[in-house]
Design an enzyme around this catalytic site. Sequence first.
Site, PDB file in Angstrom:
ATOM      1  N   TRP A  54       0.823  -1.203   0.000  1.00 26.25           N
ATOM      2  CA  TRP A  54       0.000   0.000   0.000  1.00 26.25           C
ATOM      3  C   TRP A  54       0.864   1.264   0.000  1.00 26.25           C
ATOM      4  O   TRP A  54       0.367   2.353   0.217  1.00 26.25           O
ATOM      5  CB  TRP A  54      -0.921   0.007   1.237  1.00 26.25           C
ATOM      6  CG  TRP A  54      -2.085  -0.911   1.143  1.00 26.25           C
ATOM      7  CD1 TRP A  54      -3.363  -0.579   0.788  1.00 26.25           C
ATOM      8  CD2 TRP A  54      -2.120  -2.323   1.391  1.00 26.25           C
ATOM      9  NE1 TRP A  54      -4.177  -1.687   0.798  1.00 26.25           N
ATOM     10  CE2 TRP A  54      -3.449  -2.770   1.167  1.00 26.25           C
ATOM     11  CE3 TRP A  54      -1.172  -3.256   1.780  1.00 26.25           C
ATOM     12  CZ2 TRP A  54      -3.834  -4.092   1.324  1.00 26.25           C
ATOM     13  CZ3 TRP A  54      -1.551  -4.580   1.935  1.00 26.25           C
ATOM     14  CH2 TRP A  54      -2.866  -4.981   1.707  1.00 26.25           C
ATOM     15  N   CYS A  73      -6.618  -4.844  -1.586  1.00 22.20           N
ATOM     16  CA  CYS A  73      -7.746  -5.696  -1.204  1.00 22.20           C
ATOM     17  C   CYS A  73      -8.538  -6.244  -2.387  1.00 22.20           C
ATOM     18  O   CYS A  73      -8.938  -7.409  -2.387  1.00 22.20           O
ATOM     19  CB  CYS A  73      -8.660  -4.959  -0.224  1.00 22.20           C
ATOM     20  SG  CYS A  73      -9.654  -3.630  -0.953  1.00 22.20           S
ATOM     21  N   HIS A  97     -13.631  -1.628   1.312  1.00 18.13           N
ATOM     22  CA  HIS A  97     -12.818  -2.833   1.467  1.00 18.13           C
ATOM     23  C   HIS A  97     -13.535  -3.977   0.758  1.00 18.13           C
ATOM     24  O   HIS A  97     -14.747  -4.149   0.904  1.00 18.13           O
ATOM     25  CB  HIS A  97     -12.597  -3.166   2.939  1.00 18.13           C
ATOM     26  CG  HIS A  97     -11.809  -4.426   3.147  1.00 18.13           C
ATOM     27  ND1 HIS A  97     -10.608  -4.666   2.502  1.00 18.13           N
ATOM     28  CD2 HIS A  97     -12.049  -5.530   3.903  1.00 18.13           C
ATOM     29  CE1 HIS A  97     -10.155  -5.852   2.863  1.00 18.13           C
ATOM     30  NE2 HIS A  97     -11.006  -6.400   3.705  1.00 18.13           N
ATOM     31  N   TYR A 124      -6.814   4.812  -0.007  1.00 19.30           N
ATOM     32  CA  TYR A 124      -8.190   4.316   0.122  1.00 19.30           C
ATOM     33  C   TYR A 124      -8.410   3.614   1.452  1.00 19.30           C
ATOM     34  O   TYR A 124      -9.539   3.379   1.869  1.00 19.30           O
ATOM     35  CB  TYR A 124      -8.551   3.408  -1.054  1.00 19.30           C
ATOM     36  CG  TYR A 124      -8.138   1.958  -0.910  1.00 19.30           C
ATOM     37  CD1 TYR A 124      -9.026   1.007  -0.408  1.00 19.30           C
ATOM     38  CD2 TYR A 124      -6.865   1.524  -1.271  1.00 19.30           C
ATOM     39  CE1 TYR A 124      -8.660  -0.322  -0.280  1.00 19.30           C
ATOM     40  CE2 TYR A 124      -6.492   0.198  -1.141  1.00 19.30           C
ATOM     41  CZ  TYR A 124      -7.385  -0.718  -0.648  1.00 19.30           C
ATOM     42  OH  TYR A 124      -7.017  -2.032  -0.520  1.00 19.30           O
ATOM     43  N   ASP A 148     -11.809 -13.667   3.627  1.00 17.80           N
ATOM     44  CA  ASP A 148     -11.047 -12.467   3.277  1.00 17.80           C
ATOM     45  C   ASP A 148      -9.568 -12.819   3.286  1.00 17.80           C
ATOM     46  O   ASP A 148      -9.029 -13.251   4.300  1.00 17.80           O
ATOM     47  CB  ASP A 148     -11.345 -11.360   4.295  1.00 17.80           C
ATOM     48  CG  ASP A 148     -10.782 -10.005   3.875  1.00 17.80           C
ATOM     49  OD1 ASP A 148     -10.020  -9.953   2.885  1.00 17.80           O
ATOM     50  OD2 ASP A 148     -11.108  -9.003   4.535  1.00 17.80           O
TER      51      ASP A 148
END
Length: 744
Positions: free
Chosen positions: A299, A335, A394, A577, A417
């Site tokens: 990220w 994600c 997400h 984000y 996830d």
Amino acid sequence: MADQEARETPTPTPAAPPAAPRPKQVSHRGRSAGAKVSSNQQEGKVEEFEPFMLLPRGPPPLKEFLDIWDVNVLKGPHEMNKQAHHTHLYSSELLIVRRAQEFQIKITFDRPYKPAQDKFAVEFVIGPSPQYSKGTYIPVFPTEERQSVWRGRIVETNDNVVTMGITTSPECIVGKYMLFIGVVTPYGIRRTRRDPKSDIYILFNPWSPADPVFLDDEEEREECVMNELGIIYHGAYDDVSERAWNYGQFEFGVLDACLFIMDKADMPLSNRGDVIKVTRVASAMLNSRDDDGVLVGNWSGDYTYGVPPTSWTGSVEILLDYAGSRGTPVCYAQCWVYAAVFNTFLRCLGIPARVVTNFFSAHDNDGNLKMDIVLDENGKLDRNRTKDSIWNYHCWNECFMARSDLPPGFGGWQVVDATPQETSDGMFRCGPASVAAVKHGQICYPFDAPFVFAEVNSDVIFYRRQKDGTLEVVKVNQTHVGRMVLTKAVLHDGRRDITDQYKFPEGSPEERRVLEKAEEFGCQREKASLPQADVEVEIPNLDVRVGDNFDVTLQFKNNSDHRRTADVYITGTVVYYTGVPSAEVVFKTPKVKLEPLQSVDEKVLVKGEDYMHKLVEQANIHFIATGKIKETGQIITAMKVITMHNPKLIVKVTGSPRVSEEMYVSVEFTNQFKFSLENVDLRMEGPGIMALKRKQYSLIAPGTSITWTETFSPRQAVSTKLIASLDCAALRQVYGETELTIQQ
């Protein structure tokens, strides 16, 4: 031509980051009688002749006994097996079938089969150490008198050819099996030779009521198992953006890559028939944090050693790279990439799955339902003491299964996830967590339901920090987090709002009962009762293109019969984000005077030149307005994420839309900015019609247009899309697509 100013260069291969040293493998000796059987790729040796007794001179002549001349597993895409099992779209020359459903094979003997005297079995073997008790060796017999865990029957006998129907058990191991025909003689079992062309893949079966993944809705099965095209939602809840994704679960090599992932996880073969265990292991293996899994998360904005997450257009390249390198993690993911590749894995194995986006998703890592925002005495945001972040959105997955480990009513859609956020049983993974359990606050049930519950139910708590360091609760926003949960609609490109599957309406009696139930299981909520402020402030949504100047409007409303004065602090911060701040671009401190029952708009100008060089990928600016009412001391707050809209790629197709006919596709882009775009990476692919193609431009000057044209020949008749992306350090998340219907 303007096109000449865009310089084209060969596509470089990014250098891989240095590999971490692997721990030394220790022998199983002294710990267990044999090595753990956890590889589908390793093959155990199966003897062509297995004697019943000691034969010093070897096997005697066996000419008088039944012999096998040929085995036809009817594996063509248009033959009955693949059609009946909905596996005809897989790009594989081998037979692929689903559990708990009959498939047929034809066996040609050297003479007509005589049931009274001839004894044979079809043997299925998986892994290096086949055992009947472990489900890795299964003999299937043709007579009713003798059956095993898989059932067999003679469908038809025609001269020397026997057609046999085989029905696998609904709990059998999912994977790639070797097939042998064994004939019993007085001296031993004579088998066919090992023939890789007769190997059979067995998958989960959402069409069979006996399988735990059974989904009793044909349209849902078409969407969540058979559809190779997806839409992933991002942006903000009141300004939703979408992008197409090629799941490509039927592409050549993808099924083998999915089986390799389970091998790499060292997952025992005997566990691979349990959909709960398969999804839980895969949730950990799709990220590389603790097990050299598929994708490396990043990220930071620095993607020197890999592909930027915003550049990917599909899952196929990622999975094939991982399997082709024998397990070197692929760089990089965020994600939605984790969710999309996980979706491919699930659909490829036959598990109904969909990608879900939660807008304003709380990353709650301390077991409570509070996201804390700290203000100073005057109501100004204290960035140094505000550590919690709320993701603008997400993405995770839902997969459909029965949950025999839970009470009735908690089967159906389950959250899984793969994005590495928190550890679960010592590894970075999440789920499967029952969506029904999350909705009803039954977060005691496995797996990781409290974490998912917090992602959609946390409150935003505003604290005022006193001079002595104590924090006073001044406002609680109970509706900001989990504002909307979206997934793709069934069999068309619309959106489906599934928020009501995760939570009851805000403020309803049912919601209060659910939160009380969650508190019984350890969730902590803020219970401060605060008087209603008589002044409100809101920030309406804006439609802004990257680089534009724009006005942010603060709408104040005085609901009292008295004058009010508000000392307001407005901050605009470029954020990732994930809600993590990058750089402040706006800070204003207006004083707003309100007459009784009056509404006032306060505008703040934001200039493109102030934010352009500070923007990070996905181009979000988070505005927070906080203030203190002079007359009452009350705190007012408002928050808004403005998502900048990037330019689009124009994708055009020409030629005859027929299978095997040559067609042309072009991608057009114009640099509308006042700065050059450097090292621009373009990607393009189309499920079922065009494999991934890449091109790189070293420079696209301001005002310059590029046109990239490629040829392709569709492989199948299908309604699909061609998807393209453009990515460079200065401009991320630029997409384009066009719909296409190919005729036979």
